[in-house]
Design a protein around this motif. Structure first.
Motif, PDB file in Angstrom:
ATOM      1  N   ALA A 135       0.866  -1.194  -0.041  1.00 49.76           N
ATOM      2  CA  ALA A 135      -0.105   0.098   0.101  1.00 49.76           C
ATOM      3  C   ALA A 135       0.963   1.194   0.063  1.00 49.76           C
ATOM      4  CB  ALA A 135      -0.907   0.075   1.262  1.00 49.76           C
TER       5      ALA A 135
ATOM      6  N   SER B 289       0.040   7.306   0.932  1.00 46.38           N
ATOM      7  CA  SER B 289      -1.245   8.264   0.970  1.00 46.38           C
ATOM      8  C   SER B 289      -2.331   7.257   1.254  1.00 46.38           C
ATOM      9  CB  SER B 289      -1.549   8.540  -0.305  1.00 46.38           C
ATOM     10  OG  SER B 289      -1.615   7.857  -1.522  1.00 46.38           O
ATOM     11  N   ARG B 290      -2.343   6.099   0.684  1.00 51.68           N
ATOM     12  CA  ARG B 290      -3.417   5.141   0.905  1.00 51.68           C
ATOM     13  C   ARG B 290      -3.554   4.721   2.514  1.00 51.68           C
ATOM     14  NH1 ARG B 290      -7.032   1.837  -1.377  1.00 51.68           N
ATOM     15  NH2 ARG B 290      -7.672  -0.322  -0.341  1.00 51.68           N
TER      16      ARG B 290
ATOM     17  N   ARG C  24      -6.860   5.875   4.615  1.00 49.03           N
ATOM     18  CA  ARG C  24      -7.528   4.728   4.791  1.00 49.03           C
ATOM     19  C   ARG C  24      -7.552   3.987   6.116  1.00 49.03           C
ATOM     20  NH1 ARG C  24      -9.883   2.413   0.191  1.00 49.03           N
ATOM     21  NH2 ARG C  24     -10.907   1.185   1.728  1.00 49.03           N
TER      22      ARG C  24
END
Length: 325
Positions: free
Chosen positions: A227, A230-231, A235
């Motif tokens: 990942a 930013s994710r 998230r």
């Protein structure tokens, strides 16, 4: 020709045993049950932190009372004409310092302006400063603190030293210096000053919360699966690290309203012709013996507003902190 068998009969004849049958019965009952046991939601699914917090808040009388008071304050700050039909700037020296009379329940100030109307219209100033300053502080502090906690290294070191510098600036002294050169009578210089000196507190809270969240197993698993940064931030880390920021920001909102009134009282915050509780308290302070009503009403409105936001923050803190359950 034999009749078709149900799934339960087929499994039972295949020798699945009582454990399998019991498991199927429990699964069926969970599907039919609208709510599970304590700590679970529909179909027995575990509730999230936010749903648990909302459930606790709805049962908390402190939250309900403070929320209703704040809702009332927000409504009259948007539409003050709903309960006050006069003009807060209209003055008549013949009425100066008069007490309560029909149509003017709070009396008049030293310039003959209706105190009730000014108290109502002053709500808009206080709520605007509190909400805008809190949003600015929370946004700036969360972004800077979150990035420092996530990336660490030189970025974290620079932010830590920068917050130490801002923590060393006395708020009132900083306001006297910063706002004394401002000639605007709007709320925005005061909001900008509060954001300038208020973000380090939120930044430290966000930094510590992100450092704690990024060490959890689900973040490490997301990193191992490739990942992006930013994710992971948006998230996985932010939803689990934002609760302490919300609690601190909610409590600080009342403090910012009090700070605006203090700066306006000292003559460096909002200035005439702006309508502010701090301005009215300052103007009435010299007449407290002869006309105490001029001071008591705006001071009482300020106290109730600050207390409502602090009570709301305390209720939110109790609901979002698992250690207090």
């Amino acid at each position: 020709m034999p009749e078709p068998q149900t799934p339960d009969e087929a499994i039972s004849q295949a020798g699945a045993g009582g454990a399998t049958d019991l498991a199927m019965e429990e699964g069926t009952s969970l599907e039919k049950t609208p709510g599970g046991p304590e700590g679970t939601g529909p179909a027995g699914k575990p509730r999230s932190l936010w749903s648990d917090a909302w459930r606790d808040l709805r049962r908390n009388p402190v939250f309900i009372i403070s929320a209703l008071v704040i809702l009332f304050l927000v409504i009259i700050s948007i539409w003050p004409s709903l309960i006050a039909s006069g003009d807060p700037l209209q003055a008549d020296l013949d009425d100066a310092q008069k007490g309560s009379e029909p149509g003017h329940p709070f009396g008049f100030d030293p310039q003959g302006r209706d105190v009730y109307t000014r108290v109502v219209y002053g709500t808009r100033t206080s709520v605007t400063v509190g909400v805008c300053a809190t949003l600015g502080v929370a946004l700036l502090g969360s972004v800077l603190g979150g990035l420092a906690g996530f990336f660490g290294g030189w970025w974290d070191s620079i932010l830590s030293r920068l917050t130490d510098v801002f923590f060393g600036i006395p708020v009132i002294l900083g306001g006297l210096v910063f706002l004394s050169v401002v000639t605007s009578s709007t709320v925005w210089p005061v909001v900008g000053f509060i954001v300038l000196l208020g973000w380090p507190q939120i930044a430290r809270i966000a930094r510590g919360s992100v450092i704690t969240a990024k060490q959890n197993d689900y973040v490490q698993a997301a990193r191992a699966l490739g990942a992006s940064n930013s994710r992971m931030l948006l998230r996985h880390i932010t939803p689990n690290a934002i609760a302490p920021v919300i609690v601190v920001a909610t409590i600080a909102l009342g403090t910012y309203i009090s700070l605006e009134a203090t700066l306006s009282f000292l003559g460096v915050g909002l200035k005439d012709p702006a309508v502010s509780w701090g301005i009215d308290i300052s103007a009435a302070s010299n007449y407290i013996r002869n006309a105490p009503h001029m001071l008591l009403w705006p001071a009482g409105a300020l106290a109730v507003t600050v207390l409502a936001f602090i009570m709301l923050g305390d209720a939110v803190r109790d609901a979002l902190d698992p250690k207090l359950r």
